[in-house]
Design an enzyme around this catalytic site. Structure first.
Site, PDB file in Angstrom:
ATOM      1  N   SER A 174     -13.854  -1.791   0.758  1.00  0.00           N
ATOM      2  CA  SER A 174     -13.783  -3.218   1.084  1.00  0.00           C
ATOM      3  C   SER A 174     -14.011  -3.393   2.572  1.00  0.00           C
ATOM      4  O   SER A 174     -14.324  -2.451   3.291  1.00  0.00           O
ATOM      5  CB  SER A 174     -12.419  -3.791   0.682  1.00  0.00           C
ATOM      6  N   TYR A 192      -0.545  -0.248  10.808  1.00  0.00           N
ATOM      7  CA  TYR A 192      -0.872  -0.734   9.467  1.00  0.00           C
ATOM      8  C   TYR A 192       0.161  -0.239   8.456  1.00  0.00           C
ATOM      9  O   TYR A 192       0.643  -1.013   7.612  1.00  0.00           O
ATOM     10  CB  TYR A 192      -2.268  -0.253   9.072  1.00  0.00           C
ATOM     11  N   LYS A 240       2.744  -2.457   5.957  1.00  0.00           N
ATOM     12  CA  LYS A 240       2.848  -2.330   4.503  1.00  0.00           C
ATOM     13  C   LYS A 240       4.287  -2.017   4.087  1.00  0.00           C
ATOM     14  O   LYS A 240       4.739  -2.448   3.023  1.00  0.00           O
ATOM     15  CB  LYS A 240       1.888  -1.260   4.005  1.00  0.00           C
ATOM     16  N   SER A 252       0.837  -1.202   0.000  1.00  0.00           N
ATOM     17  CA  SER A 252       0.000   0.000   0.000  1.00  0.00           C
ATOM     18  C   SER A 252       0.869   1.247   0.000  1.00  0.00           C
ATOM     19  O   SER A 252       1.987   1.240   0.540  1.00  0.00           O
ATOM     20  CB  SER A 252      -0.894   0.022   1.247  1.00  0.00           C
TER      21      SER A 252
END
Length: 299
Positions: free
Chosen positions: A216, A181, A185, A156
């Protein structure tokens, strides 16, 4: 109409037949993973749809088979919060006749309450990095046996917000969920860099993909206020799962990148990741720590 639209979303190489190929897509019961698995099935691949909910996974495998007309779609289960289940999955897949493509798509973004994996590791680091690190390494002999083969790691642009990886806080005890997060990544891209060097001249390529901001299930554990903001103000600017999957599909199928390895791609074009993601010393250090944390035999 997932499989129909996937031919018209603007990347070269997307219509390539995958007849005779076997592809594993992790985290394939929602969002980008589901779109990726469906598109590969539409191209004729034998698709292994991974998730942790067996009822949902088996239902989706049947639906993909019906939608694409491809009977060679089946569900495989493992909970990436348990490294032992990752090992069991790898042992099961090692018995396959072949494995040509591994798409490491599974990921989570934690909410305010921090969780740990079965091994006591931070859930974000464990699921987003350690589990795919272990699975990929355990499946390398099968991938090499079927060379040329490909590994795709869904990373990402969030990695740019991580700064440099803090090896004194790999378990994210001192940061919040968004920073955790982003770090995971960054770890994905450092893994791509280190693995590409190890796989040179071995017939297996590995590349990272940025799917974009996708509507999502990734944000389902976020605080209610943020979920509301994402579902109202931000959602019109978010990509569909199919649009988000196109770079993963491209990296898994496109003939023009045969042999290309160690890259990072957005919208099917290679771009430079952050300086932190290009650091060979950090990549080597992370590899060593990951081997230790997963109890992987030295590779």
């Amino acid at each position: 109409m997932l499989c129909g639209l996937s031919y018209t979303i603007g990347c070269r190489g997307l219509a390539r037949s995958m007849n005779g190929k076997t592809c594993l897509v992790t985290g394939a019961t929602h969002g980008v993973g589901l779109a990726t698995a469906t598109a590969l099935a539409a191209r004729g691949a034998r698709v292994l749809l991974h998730g942790r909910d067996a009822d949902l996974g088996q239902s989706l495998a049947a639906r993909i088979s019906s939608t694409t007309g491809n009977p060679a779609v089946r569900f495989v289960r493992a909970d990436f919060m348990h490294l032992e289940e990752v090992r069991e999955l790898a042992e099961e897949l090692a018995r396959l006749p072949r494995l040509d493509v591994l798409v490491n798509n599974a990921a989570l973004m934690e909410g305010a309450r921090r969780r740990c994996t079965a091994e006591g590791y931070d859930a974000t680091f464990g699921v987003n990095h350690l589990a795919p690190f272990l699975l990929t390494n355990l499946l390398l002999p099968k991938l090499e046996q079927c060379a040329p083969a490909r590994v795709v790691v869904v990373a990402s642009e969030a990695h740019r917000r991580a700064g440099w990886l803090d090896f004194d806080d790999l378990m994210n005890a001192r940061v919040g969920p968004l920073r955790a997060y982003a770090r995971s990544k960054l770890a994905n891209l450092l893994f791509v860099r280190a693995l590409a060097k190890r796989l040179r001249d071995r017939g297996v390529t590995v590349n990272g993909a940025h799917p974009g901001l996708v509507a999502s299930g990734l944000f389902r554990s976020r605080p209610r206020g943020l979920r509301f903001l994402l579902s109202t103000v931000v959602r019109p600017f978010m990509r569909s799962p199919l649009h988000g999957a196109r770079t993963s599909i491209y990296l898994a199928t496109a003939p023009e990148i045969e042999g290309a390895s160690g890259g990072y791609y957005r919208d099917c074009r290679r771009l430079e990741p952050s300086a932190a993601a290009r650091c060979d010393e950090a990549a080597a250090h992370l590899w060593s720590e990951s081997v230790r944390l997963t109890a992987l035999a030295r590779v």
